[in-house]
Design a protein around this motif. Sequence first.
Motif, short mmCIF file in Angstrom:
data_model
loop_
_atom_site.label_atom_id
_atom_site.label_comp_id
_atom_site.label_asym_id
_atom_site.label_seq_id
_atom_site.Cartn_x
_atom_site.Cartn_y
_atom_site.Cartn_z
N LEU A 144 7.67 -18.45 0.13
CA LEU A 144 6.54 -18.71 0.74
C LEU A 144 5.47 -17.68 1.19
CD1 LEU A 144 7.74 -21.39 3.76
CD2 LEU A 144 6.83 -21.80 1.51
N LEU A 145 6.26 -16.31 1.24
CA LEU A 145 5.46 -14.96 1.24
C LEU A 145 4.88 -14.93 -0.18
CD1 LEU A 145 8.21 -12.99 3.01
CD2 LEU A 145 5.81 -13.08 3.57
N ARG A 146 5.58 -15.06 -1.27
CA ARG A 146 5.17 -15.01 -2.49
C ARG A 146 3.69 -16.10 -2.86
NH1 ARG A 146 7.80 -11.51 -5.22
NH2 ARG A 146 9.98 -11.33 -5.36
N GLN A 147 4.18 -17.07 -2.26
CA GLN A 147 2.88 -18.20 -2.48
C GLN A 147 1.58 -17.60 -1.77
OE1 GLN A 147 4.29 -21.95 -1.16
NE2 GLN A 147 5.81 -22.00 -2.85
N TYR A 148 1.77 -17.06 -0.37
CA TYR A 148 0.69 -16.81 0.39
C TYR A 148 0.12 -15.51 -0.55
CZ TYR A 148 -1.59 -13.81 3.99
OH TYR A 148 -2.41 -13.09 4.42
N PHE A 149 0.59 -14.49 -1.17
CA PHE A 149 -0.03 -13.37 -1.62
C PHE A 149 -0.74 -14.07 -2.97
CE2 PHE A 149 2.37 -10.84 1.54
CZ PHE A 149 1.21 -10.12 1.92
N TRP A 153 0.73 -1.21 0.15
CA TRP A 153 -0.24 -0.05 -0.10
C TRP A 153 0.82 1.11 -0.09
CZ3 TRP A 153 -2.83 -2.17 5.01
CH2 TRP A 153 -3.57 -3.28 4.51
N GLY A 154 2.36 1.08 0.20
CA GLY A 154 3.15 2.27 -0.06
C GLY A 154 3.24 2.90 1.20
N ASP A 213 1.63 -11.13 -6.00
CA ASP A 213 2.42 -10.96 -5.07
C ASP A 213 3.44 -9.77 -4.82
OD1 ASP A 213 4.33 -11.31 -7.23
OD2 ASP A 213 4.83 -13.46 -6.65
N THR A 214 3.09 -8.72 -5.48
CA THR A 214 3.96 -7.56 -5.54
C THR A 214 4.23 -6.91 -3.96
OG1 THR A 214 1.89 -6.27 -5.74
CG2 THR A 214 3.17 -6.58 -7.44
N GLY A 215 5.03 -6.32 -3.90
CA GLY A 215 5.53 -5.86 -2.56
C GLY A 215 5.96 -6.62 -1.19
#
Length: 441
Positions: free
Chosen positions: A89-94, A56-57, A101-103
């Motif tokens: 794992l963070l990318r998969q979550y988003f 969200w910046g 999976d940005t950010g």
Amino acid sequence: MFDAIIIGGRCAGSATALQLARKGHKVLVVDRSTFPSDVISTHFLWPHGTSYLNRWGLLDRVLAQTPSHTEIHLVNDGIPLAGTVPVELLRQYFQQLHGDDTGVVQRYASVRRLVLDKLLVDAAVEAGAEVREGFVVEELISEGDQVVGIRGRTRQGARVEERARVVVGADGRHSFVARTLKLPKYDERLKCTFAYWSYFSGFSLGTAHMHRRGRVSIAVVPTNFNQNMTLVFGPSEWFESFRRDVAGNFQRALDFVSPEIGERVRTQGKREERFYGTVDQAAFLRPLFGPGWVLVGDAGSSKDQCTATGMTHAFRDAELVSAALDAGLSGRQPLDVALKQYESRRRSQSAAAYYDYVCTQAEMRPLRHDELQLFVVLRSNQEETNRFIATHGDIAPLSEFFQASNLMLLSDAAKESSRDYAVFADFEATSRMYQQNLFAA
Ligand SMILES: Cc1cc2nc3c(=O)[nH]c(=O)nc-3n(C[C@H](O)[C@H](O)[C@H](O)COP(=O)(O)OP(=O)(O)OC[C@H]3O[C@@H](n4cnc5c(N)ncnc54)[C@H](O)[C@@H]3O)c2cc1C
């Protein structure tokens, strides 16, 4: 006439407002609080929590005034583990939850609510939402079974009525919206932890430490103003005895769980604020939407703080509900169909598994022999340790880490690596000691 009126302007409410306003919707946020202000809550953010802020910046603004780190230390009955949540794992979550999976960032941060919530409110205003602070909602306006607006009182005491196409209850675990609509609670879990915490200056452990021994846990986490949020929690049935001598029992808990941390706090720590405490943490689920209304954050589901995920879950809900409301309000989908999709993501099988996990952890039973064996094995397997940490924080699904084949592999390794581990030598005596209320004297 607004597109959405949001009751509650903290993690769930302002985050929802900011995203709806950025999508061009006319949004009103009302909160009886004024900002900046604190709530009864500690404030640890897992990497998916900081990733939401980054998406969200807003993360740069948070980190400009808040320490952060990429590793946490967990110690269970003397067995140390340290780890970082893997980016994959963070990318998969988003990807799985939001299709994007940005950010993603690997940072942990513990940001005081008087800092974070103010920053979220300001971001909602910058995005074009109207925010009215010190505004108490006293009534919902309905036409038939459709909620169409609110009546409330401003800081100056004026009675005001506002209407919207949807009213969002982001009003916390004692939700006014839920009480007014007489929404039932279900799958309630009354066993929870009591928690006491304060803010200490004068020492630094560098990163977050979460230690547990028997039925008591402590956490020391660097936070704003060069202080450490220092927390003690234990089973709710020990609350009454703990609170008879908060300062004494707080130090007793630190010394019992980690003599090193107890010593640091006693000899170098300066307490900068009073102790805060609560035992109001029983978990529940509520229906999430109906004609003209929807719930986000703690209003829709609240659970114990022992895994420190409520704020991140409020962010998750904000992103899910604002996507659904955008689809409904802009006419791309019927609103009820869009909100049904929001509900199915919030009430997925993996969300149910995590709810159950947190509620079980919140009972604060002494760790079982097999659980300790797992921690012993993890010491020599960094990849699985990272995966366990990601699972504990609800980034990776429980069903993957705890699947039978994974545990069987770990169990073979456990036979070797736990054979001469000291914690097992007097297991019976230890577990007898752990059953006794440390604060009863
Ligand atoms: C002891 C404790 C420790 C915790 N530690 C952590 C942690 O380390 N990490 C973490 O992620 N989570 C933690 N949590 C959980 C976290 O505090 C909550 O999940 C989070 O605050 C939920 O945010 P929310 O926006 O849904 O609700 P809230 O933060 O409760 O905000 C609700 C808002 O609604 C407003 N409101 C309510 N009724 C009305 C009304 N009638 N009119 C106008 N305004 C109204 C209130 O003023 C309030 O500002 C902890 C909780 C507790 C109790």
